[in-house]
Design a protein around this motif. Structure first.
Motif, PDB file in Angstrom:
ATOM      1  N   PHE A  45       0.829  -1.207   0.000  1.00  0.00           N
ATOM      2  CA  PHE A  45       0.000   0.000   0.000  1.00  0.00           C
ATOM      3  C   PHE A  45       0.864   1.258   0.000  1.00  0.00           C
ATOM      4  CE2 PHE A  45      -3.454  -2.746   1.893  1.00  0.00           C
ATOM      5  CZ  PHE A  45      -4.241  -2.727   0.746  1.00  0.00           C
ATOM      6  N   ALA A  46       1.970   1.240   0.734  1.00  0.00           N
ATOM      7  CA  ALA A  46       2.866   2.402   0.771  1.00  0.00           C
ATOM      8  C   ALA A  46       3.470   2.673  -0.601  1.00  0.00           C
ATOM      9  CB  ALA A  46       3.965   2.188   1.814  1.00  0.00           C
ATOM     10  N   LEU A  47       3.654   1.615  -1.395  1.00  0.00           N
ATOM     11  CA  LEU A  47       4.252   1.768  -2.722  1.00  0.00           C
ATOM     12  C   LEU A  47       3.335   2.504  -3.697  1.00  0.00           C
ATOM     13  CD1 LEU A  47       6.002  -1.688  -3.165  1.00  0.00           C
ATOM     14  CD2 LEU A  47       7.070   0.534  -2.734  1.00  0.00           C
ATOM     15  N   LYS A  48       2.084   2.695  -3.335  1.00  0.00           N
ATOM     16  CA  LYS A  48       1.179   3.466  -4.194  1.00  0.00           C
ATOM     17  C   LYS A  48       1.598   4.931  -4.259  1.00  0.00           C
ATOM     18  CE  LYS A  48      -2.971   0.669  -3.715  1.00  0.00           C
ATOM     19  NZ  LYS A  48      -4.378   0.661  -3.285  1.00  0.00           N
ATOM     20  N   THR A  49       2.267   5.424  -3.205  1.00  0.00           N
ATOM     21  CA  THR A  49       2.609   6.844  -3.154  1.00  0.00           C
ATOM     22  C   THR A  49       4.099   7.118  -2.995  1.00  0.00           C
ATOM     23  OG1 THR A  49       2.200   6.889  -0.767  1.00  0.00           O
ATOM     24  CG2 THR A  49       0.356   7.479  -2.201  1.00  0.00           C
ATOM     25  N   LEU A  50       4.900   6.094  -2.780  1.00  0.00           N
ATOM     26  CA  LEU A  50       6.343   6.288  -2.584  1.00  0.00           C
ATOM     27  C   LEU A  50       7.136   5.553  -3.657  1.00  0.00           C
ATOM     28  CD1 LEU A  50       6.525   5.669   1.268  1.00  0.00           C
ATOM     29  CD2 LEU A  50       6.758   7.865   0.104  1.00  0.00           C
ATOM     30  N   PRO A  51       8.291   6.082  -4.032  1.00  0.00           N
ATOM     31  CA  PRO A  51       9.153   5.360  -4.966  1.00  0.00           C
ATOM     32  C   PRO A  51       9.605   4.031  -4.346  1.00  0.00           C
ATOM     33  CG  PRO A  51       9.937   7.612  -4.629  1.00  0.00           C
ATOM     34  CD  PRO A  51       8.845   7.371  -3.638  1.00  0.00           C
ATOM     35  N   VAL A  52       9.678   2.996  -5.144  1.00  0.00           N
ATOM     36  CA  VAL A  52       9.974   1.658  -4.631  1.00  0.00           C
ATOM     37  C   VAL A  52      11.336   1.602  -3.938  1.00  0.00           C
ATOM     38  CG1 VAL A  52      10.913   0.722  -6.792  1.00  0.00           C
ATOM     39  CG2 VAL A  52       9.861  -0.805  -5.125  1.00  0.00           C
ATOM     40  N   GLY A  53      12.346   2.253  -4.498  1.00  0.00           N
ATOM     41  CA  GLY A  53      13.677   2.211  -3.894  1.00  0.00           C
ATOM     42  C   GLY A  53      13.693   2.831  -2.511  1.00  0.00           C
ATOM     43  N   THR A  54      13.045   3.957  -2.379  1.00  0.00           N
ATOM     44  CA  THR A  54      12.977   4.634  -1.085  1.00  0.00           C
ATOM     45  C   THR A  54      12.155   3.822  -0.098  1.00  0.00           C
ATOM     46  OG1 THR A  54      13.206   6.796  -2.103  1.00  0.00           O
ATOM     47  CG2 THR A  54      12.236   6.737   0.097  1.00  0.00           C
ATOM     48  N   ALA A  55      10.976   3.396  -0.524  1.00  0.00           N
ATOM     49  CA  ALA A  55      10.085   2.659   0.379  1.00  0.00           C
ATOM     50  C   ALA A  55      10.753   1.385   0.879  1.00  0.00           C
ATOM     51  CB  ALA A  55       8.771   2.334  -0.325  1.00  0.00           C
ATOM     52  N   TYR A  56      11.363   0.636  -0.022  1.00  0.00           N
ATOM     53  CA  TYR A  56      11.986  -0.620   0.377  1.00  0.00           C
ATOM     54  C   TYR A  56      13.172  -0.372   1.313  1.00  0.00           C
ATOM     55  CZ  TYR A  56      14.024  -5.233   0.251  1.00  0.00           C
ATOM     56  OH  TYR A  56      14.535  -6.445   0.611  1.00  0.00           O
ATOM     57  N   ALA A  57      14.002   0.618   0.986  1.00  0.00           N
ATOM     58  CA  ALA A  57      15.163   0.908   1.830  1.00  0.00           C
ATOM     59  C   ALA A  57      14.737   1.371   3.218  1.00  0.00           C
ATOM     60  CB  ALA A  57      16.042   1.968   1.158  1.00  0.00           C
ATOM     61  N   VAL A  58      13.707   2.195   3.300  1.00  0.00           N
ATOM     62  CA  VAL A  58      13.219   2.660   4.595  1.00  0.00           C
ATOM     63  C   VAL A  58      12.627   1.498   5.374  1.00  0.00           C
ATOM     64  CG1 VAL A  58      11.486   4.127   5.720  1.00  0.00           C
ATOM     65  CG2 VAL A  58      12.913   5.055   3.879  1.00  0.00           C
ATOM     66  N   TRP A  59      11.838   0.659   4.705  1.00  0.00           N
ATOM     67  CA  TRP A  59      11.216  -0.509   5.347  1.00  0.00           C
ATOM     68  C   TRP A  59      12.279  -1.440   5.930  1.00  0.00           C
ATOM     69  CZ3 TRP A  59      10.634  -5.649   2.971  1.00  0.00           C
ATOM     70  CH2 TRP A  59       9.736  -6.483   3.653  1.00  0.00           C
ATOM     71  N   VAL A  60      13.245  -1.785   5.121  1.00  0.00           N
ATOM     72  CA  VAL A  60      14.305  -2.692   5.566  1.00  0.00           C
ATOM     73  C   VAL A  60      15.174  -2.024   6.635  1.00  0.00           C
ATOM     74  CG1 VAL A  60      16.423  -3.872   4.839  1.00  0.00           C
ATOM     75  CG2 VAL A  60      14.381  -4.036   3.444  1.00  0.00           C
ATOM     76  N   GLY A  61      15.512  -0.750   6.420  1.00  0.00           N
ATOM     77  CA  GLY A  61      16.368  -0.048   7.371  1.00  0.00           C
ATOM     78  C   GLY A  61      15.737   0.079   8.748  1.00  0.00           C
ATOM     79  N   LEU A  62      14.481   0.514   8.789  1.00  0.00           N
ATOM     80  CA  LEU A  62      13.798   0.631  10.077  1.00  0.00           C
ATOM     81  C   LEU A  62      13.615  -0.735  10.730  1.00  0.00           C
ATOM     82  CD1 LEU A  62      11.087   3.354   9.366  1.00  0.00           C
ATOM     83  CD2 LEU A  62      13.264   3.600  10.594  1.00  0.00           C
ATOM     84  N   GLY A  63      13.324  -1.748   9.915  1.00  0.00           N
ATOM     85  CA  GLY A  63      13.197  -3.101  10.453  1.00  0.00           C
ATOM     86  C   GLY A  63      14.514  -3.582  11.044  1.00  0.00           C
ATOM     87  N   ALA A  64      15.605  -3.348  10.325  1.00  0.00           N
ATOM     88  CA  ALA A  64      16.925  -3.765  10.817  1.00  0.00           C
ATOM     89  C   ALA A  64      17.288  -3.038  12.104  1.00  0.00           C
ATOM     90  CB  ALA A  64      17.983  -3.511   9.749  1.00  0.00           C
ATOM     91  N   LEU A  65      17.020  -1.741  12.151  1.00  0.00           N
ATOM     92  CA  LEU A  65      17.298  -0.979  13.372  1.00  0.00           C
ATOM     93  C   LEU A  65      16.466  -1.494  14.546  1.00  0.00           C
ATOM     94  CD1 LEU A  65      17.461   2.632  11.907  1.00  0.00           C
ATOM     95  CD2 LEU A  65      19.347   1.348  12.948  1.00  0.00           C
ATOM     96  N   GLY A  66      15.204  -1.756  14.300  1.00  0.00           N
ATOM     97  CA  GLY A  66      14.326  -2.234  15.363  1.00  0.00           C
ATOM     98  C   GLY A  66      14.712  -3.606  15.873  1.00  0.00           C
ATOM     99  N   VAL A  67      15.059  -4.491  14.952  1.00  0.00           N
ATOM    100  CA  VAL A  67      15.465  -5.842  15.368  1.00  0.00           C
ATOM    101  C   VAL A  67      16.789  -5.774  16.123  1.00  0.00           C
ATOM    102  CG1 VAL A  67      16.152  -8.132  14.548  1.00  0.00           C
ATOM    103  CG2 VAL A  67      14.164  -7.005  13.554  1.00  0.00           C
ATOM    104  N   ALA A  68      17.715  -4.956  15.646  1.00  0.00           N
ATOM    105  CA  ALA A  68      18.991  -4.818  16.353  1.00  0.00           C
ATOM    106  C   ALA A  68      18.776  -4.231  17.746  1.00  0.00           C
ATOM    107  CB  ALA A  68      19.948  -3.944  15.544  1.00  0.00           C
ATOM    108  N   ALA A  69      17.911  -3.224  17.861  1.00  0.00           N
ATOM    109  CA  ALA A  69      17.618  -2.632  19.171  1.00  0.00           C
ATOM    110  C   ALA A  69      16.973  -3.654  20.098  1.00  0.00           C
ATOM    111  CB  ALA A  69      16.704  -1.416  19.010  1.00  0.00           C
ATOM    112  N   ALA A  70      16.035  -4.429  19.578  1.00  0.00           N
ATOM    113  CA  ALA A  70      15.400  -5.478  20.390  1.00  0.00           C
ATOM    114  C   ALA A  70      16.433  -6.505  20.831  1.00  0.00           C
ATOM    115  CB  ALA A  70      14.271  -6.149  19.610  1.00  0.00           C
ATOM    116  N   GLY A  71      17.345  -6.848  19.936  1.00  0.00           N
ATOM    117  CA  GLY A  71      18.395  -7.788  20.286  1.00  0.00           C
ATOM    118  C   GLY A  71      19.273  -7.268  21.412  1.00  0.00           C
TER     119      GLY A  71
END
Length: 102
Positions: A45-71
């Protein structure tokens, strides 16, 4: 907001799948798979309004940061300065991409 929700669910599924111990614990596995599907749906749904490269990088980056913080905070993983520095670089990249592509 959809992208932040998708990234949050990415954190949930990664931690849940770690807790499932290779799909040998039922509920963590169910939570992990469900969160992963919902995360992909929200990313779509986010890809409807955001460029795919940006959306994917933000999604993965925030996920990686969150998982690392939880770890670090909940699983006793290393908080070595070099590791924290690398995580700061990921955060800088996510913020930069988001600011540049709006």
């Amino acid at each position: 907001m959809l992208l932040c929700a998708a990234a949050t669910l990415e954190i949930v599924w990664a931690i849940a799948l770690e807790r499932s111990a290779g799909f040998t614990h039922f509920w963590p596995a169910v939570i992990g798979v469900t969160a992963a599907i919902l995360s992909f749906v929200l990313l779509t749904f986010a890809l409807k309004t955001l460029p795919v490269g940006t959306a994917y990088a933000v999604w993965v980056g925030l996920g990686a940061l969150g998982v690392a913080a939880a770890g670090i905070l909940a699983l006793g993983e290393s908080a070595a300065p070099a590791r924290l520095g690398c995580l700061a670089l990921i955060l800088g990249g996510v913020v930069g991409l988001r600011l540049l592509d709006g």
